[in-house]
Design an enzyme around this catalytic site. Structure first.
Site, PDB file in Angstrom:
ATOM      1  N   SER A  86     -13.254  -4.153  -8.620  1.00 27.72           N
ATOM      2  CA  SER A  86     -12.504  -3.726  -9.802  1.00 27.72           C
ATOM      3  C   SER A  86     -13.466  -3.394 -10.946  1.00 27.72           C
ATOM      4  O   SER A  86     -14.249  -2.456 -10.841  1.00 27.72           O
ATOM      5  CB  SER A  86     -11.493  -4.809 -10.192  1.00 27.72           C
ATOM      6  OG  SER A  86     -10.643  -4.363 -11.225  1.00 27.72           O
ATOM      7  N   HIS A 109      -4.149  -2.381 -11.248  1.00 28.11           N
ATOM      8  CA  HIS A 109      -4.282  -1.709  -9.951  1.00 28.11           C
ATOM      9  C   HIS A 109      -2.929  -1.388  -9.335  1.00 28.11           C
ATOM     10  O   HIS A 109      -2.706  -1.567  -8.139  1.00 28.11           O
ATOM     11  CB  HIS A 109      -5.167  -2.524  -9.005  1.00 28.11           C
ATOM     12  CG  HIS A 109      -6.590  -2.573  -9.461  1.00 28.11           C
ATOM     13  ND1 HIS A 109      -7.423  -1.478  -9.404  1.00 28.11           N
ATOM     14  CD2 HIS A 109      -7.312  -3.571 -10.028  1.00 28.11           C
ATOM     15  CE1 HIS A 109      -8.606  -1.798  -9.907  1.00 28.11           C
ATOM     16  NE2 HIS A 109      -8.562  -3.060 -10.300  1.00 28.11           N
TER      17      HIS A 109
END
Length: 305
Positions: free
Chosen positions: A87, A195
């Site tokens: 991430s 996400h």
């Protein structure tokens, strides 16, 4: 033959006073820290020493800064054969691969965190970790819910997945997953549905910022495995990848499995904590895994190299 992957930690791995021991021992780390202190609009030491470190508007910049400081020492010991980040950690991987300078990467991370916080305010959501159920079963559960939005956001390891979406839907999936045999369903203390498609606005804002900035983006010096594809970067437009990564799932275990299949056997985690090291060990116990969070951890790295 040793083939080494350097992995970079993401948000959620932070802890108070992370990276400060590198300031005591590394002139290069101190230069980076002092540079960041001039660029960021808050007192770094004050935030690092308080609960504010868990506030997203500070966390992302500080996790990147910590990873960059550690990498300054790690690169004196080894040269990566490949890099990957989880991430936010993908931006540390970009920095290590000379895709962007430190100042430019810090500026991108700072704006990325702002855009994500704004998107979370507009489209509230939550996340939860689901442990002990296959991705196929969890995907079926998510797809069967039609009255609100939920999706798998993080593929951490085959039996540890994270869902993201509207709070009502996340709670529904947690209940159904437990009924269908999941060992645990753990709501995460996060400020948004990261996400997931609820972050599309953040991705668009990031792309607009990058297209209208003076930030120089180059091709990576080292092979880099991407979150959104779980595969090696080839020749795609990096601004498009950065936009997509904000609202796409993190295909971490798929990327690690691909790296191992291609012969990579040493995995070095850089940054606060050892979350990624633990995940890699669960994915494959036959590879070598080391984490470097503290200055003293460099000694075990020197023994390996």
């Amino acid at each position: 033959m040793k083939k080494t992957v350097v992995m970079f930690a993401g948000q959620g791995s932070q802890y108070q006073n992370m990276g400060l021991d590198f300031l005591e021992h590394s002139k290069d780390a101190k230069l980076i820290f002092d540079n960041a202190a001039e660029k960021l609009d808050f007192n770094l030491l004050e935030v690092l020493n308080s609960e504010l470190i868990n506030d997203t508007k500070y966390t992302q910049s500080l996790v990147f800064l910590t990873s960059a400081m550690i990498y300054e020492e790690v690169k004196k010991i080894l040269v990566p054969d490949a890099v990957i980040g989880f991430s936010l950690g993908e931006y540390s991987a970009y920095y290590a691969s000379d895709v962007m300078s430190f100042n430019d990467t810090l500026e991108v991370v700072k704006n990325r965190s702002k855009f994500m916080a704004e998107a979370a305010d507009r489209n509230p959501g939550s996340m939860a970790a689901i442990i002990g159920i296959s991705k196929e079963n969890l995907e079926d559960i998510c797809n069967a819910i039609n009255d609100c939005y939920v999706t798998i956001a993080n593929y951490n390891e085959p039996k540890q997945l994270v869902i993201s979406g509207n709070l009502e839907c996340v709670n529904k999936v947690c209940s159904i997953a437990l009924e269908k045999g999941a060992r645990r369903a753990i709501p995460l203390n996060v400020s948004g549905a990261f996400h997931s498609e609820l972050m599309i606005d953040a991705g668009k804002a990031l792309k607009e910022f990058l297209n209208n900035s003076d930030i120089e983006i180059k091709k990576p010096k080292y092979p880099i495995w991407l979150n959104a594809s779980g595969e090696k970067y080839l020749n795609e437009e990096l601004i498009d990848i950065m936009e997509k990564q904000v609202f796409s799932p993190v295909l971490f275990y798929q990327a690690i499995e691909d790296l191992i299949e291609k012969g990579y056997n040493n995995f070095i985690e850089i940054g606060p904590g050892k979350v990624l090291s633990g995940l890699v060990k669960k994915i494959n116990r036959d590879v070598n895994v080391i984490n470097v969070s503290y200055y003293e951890d460099l000694e075990k790295l020197k023994e390996m190299f």
